[in-house]
Write an enzyme that holds these catalytic residues in place. Sequence first.
Site, PDB file in Angstrom:
ATOM      1  N   LYS A  57       0.837  -1.202   0.000  1.00  0.00           N
ATOM      2  CA  LYS A  57       0.000   0.000   0.000  1.00  0.00           C
ATOM      3  C   LYS A  57       0.871   1.252   0.000  1.00  0.00           C
ATOM      4  CE  LYS A  57      -1.756   2.764   3.028  1.00  0.00           C
ATOM      5  NZ  LYS A  57      -1.871   4.071   2.312  1.00  0.00           N
ATOM      6  N   GLU A  67       9.949   0.745  10.753  1.00  0.00           N
ATOM      7  CA  GLU A  67      10.937   1.823  10.620  1.00  0.00           C
ATOM      8  C   GLU A  67      10.170   3.114  10.791  1.00  0.00           C
ATOM      9  OE1 GLU A  67      12.618   4.862   9.350  1.00  0.00           O
ATOM     10  OE2 GLU A  67      12.720   3.981   7.348  1.00  0.00           O
ATOM     11  N   CYS A 102      13.032  10.574   7.785  1.00  0.00           N
ATOM     12  CA  CYS A 102      12.965  10.045   9.152  1.00  0.00           C
ATOM     13  C   CYS A 102      14.316  10.115   9.853  1.00  0.00           C
ATOM     14  CB  CYS A 102      12.439   8.615   9.141  1.00  0.00           C
ATOM     15  SG  CYS A 102      13.293   7.539   7.983  1.00  0.00           S
ATOM     16  N   GLU A 161       9.375  15.296  16.352  1.00  0.00           N
ATOM     17  CA  GLU A 161       9.782  15.187  14.950  1.00  0.00           C
ATOM     18  C   GLU A 161       8.917  16.144  14.127  1.00  0.00           C
ATOM     19  OE1 GLU A 161      10.806  11.715  11.734  1.00  0.00           O
ATOM     20  OE2 GLU A 161       8.929  11.516  12.849  1.00  0.00           O
TER      21      GLU A 161
END
Length: 483
Positions: free
Chosen positions: A189, A263, A297, A394
Site C-alpha cells: 500500500k 521503521e 525520518c 519530529e
Amino acid sequence: MTTEKRTTVFEYAPAPESRSVVDIAPSYGLFIDGEFVESADGKVFKTVSPSSEEVLSEIAQAGAEDVDRAVRAARKAFEKWSALPGTERAKYLFRIARIIQERSRELAVLETLDNGKPIKETRDADLPLVAAHFFYYAGWADKLEHAGFGPAPKPLGVAGQVIPWNFPLLMLAWKIAPALATGNTVVLKPAETTPLSALFFADICRQAGLPKGVVNILPGYGDTGAALVAHPDVNKVAFTGSTAVGKEIAKTVAGTRKKLTLELGGKGANIVFDDAPIDQAVEGIVNGIFFNQGQVCCAGSRLLVQESVQEELLDSLKRRLSTLRLGDPLDKNTDIGAINSEEQLARITSLVERGEAEGAERWSPACELPEAGYWFAPTLFTNVTQAHTVARDEIFGPVLSVLTFRTPDEAVAKANNTPYGLSAGIWTEKGSRILAVANKLRAGVVWSNTFNKFDPTSPFGGYKESGFGREGGRHGLEAYLDV
C-alpha cells in the site's frame, strides 16, 4: 590610483526538466493479480502535485474487499514463486532493475511531480538507489543458504507492506526487493499522497514478465493499510512511517504469528566538535536537514555544536542557507522543493510557531515563496533547550534546532536524550573520537564526517521509538525468511 572592487552575484537561469517524458493517465485502478482493476466499492481519490496544487490523476481507493482479493492473489502466486530456484527469481529482479534504469528519467519526473522534491534529488539519489536495491537483492536470491540464517531458509508467505510518501519509490524498493528475492509475494500500500510511482512500478512488473499475483499494489488511506495489516492470511508486515501508526500496527500484530518490522520516526543528532572542518560540516548539516525539505525520518534535525565554534559555525551556516534556491521542483537548480501536502505544511507551521512561543529564536534566509503549492522556508532555531518542543518532536520539515555542548560526554547525553534512535552524525578530525562517541550513541545509523549516505549493502533501522528490524544488506533478508 585606486581600483574599485566590484562583486557580482552569479544568477542561475531557469533549467526546467521537461514533463513530456512522463505520460500520466487521467485515472488508475488497483493492481491485483497482474491486472489494473476498479475498487470493489468504486471509491476513488485524487493525487495532487504539491508544488502547484494541480490534480495529476484520479486513483482507485482500495477497501477491505480489495485487500482480501489481493492477498488471495498473492497467496495463490506464492506456491509457484517460492518453488522457483533462486537463479530464476534473480532473473526477474535483474530485469526489473534494468527497466528502472531505462525508465529512470521518466520515473524521476513522475516522483518530483507527485511528491514535490527537487528533480536533482529524484534523478541523482532516489532512482539510482532504487535500481541498486533490486540489483543487490537479485544477487542474493540464489545465495540464501550462505546468508547466515541456516542451511535452507524458507520464505514466510505473503508480505503486507505499507510505505510512506517521503521516498515513495525508494521505500517500495527497500520492501519489495528483499521480499521477492527470498521467495515471498507482496501486497503493497503506497501513501495516499504519492501513489503514482508505485502504480508505474506495477507496469514495470508486467514489462518484466513477473508472474501474476507476485506483486499487488493497493492505493488507499489509513483504513486500507489497517485492513492489510490485520488480514489473517498475511505472514509478514513491514511498515515505514510515523511512530504513532507503528504503535497501532504493533498492537494489531501482537498475539499473531506475523513477523513484523517497523521503521518509524526520528530526531537525529548531528554533532559538530571544535576540530571539525567547518565548511565540510556545514554542507553535511544542510544535506542532513534540508534534503527532501527535511521530510526524512533520519534527518539531522538537532544540531549539537561545541560551544567554542558555535558562532563561527552558525555564521557559515547562515551564509550557506542564504544561497539555497527554493522553487519549482522540476528546475534542475532547485535545492528546496515543495512540502508534500497541505496537512504536512500545517503540522510544520504549528510546531515552528510553538517553538517561537516557547522562546527559541527563529531565523530564515530571505526567501520568496511561490503563491501556489505548499512551501516552507528553510528555518533555523537557536537558544534551544532540551525541553523545547522543536528539540523533542519530529517536525518532518526544513527546520533545524541548534543546541550546544562543552564535552564529548555532554554531547552523547544530549544526543541520546530523545525517545527516538534512528540516526546520528559526528564531525571531527579524530578517528578515535568518532569511534568512542559512535559506540555510545543509541542510534541505528551513525555517519562520520558525512550525512544521509545510503547503500543497499548496509542495514538501516532504529532503536527505541524509531522501530525495530533492519532493512538493507544481508540483515534485510532475515525479516522475510523463516529462520
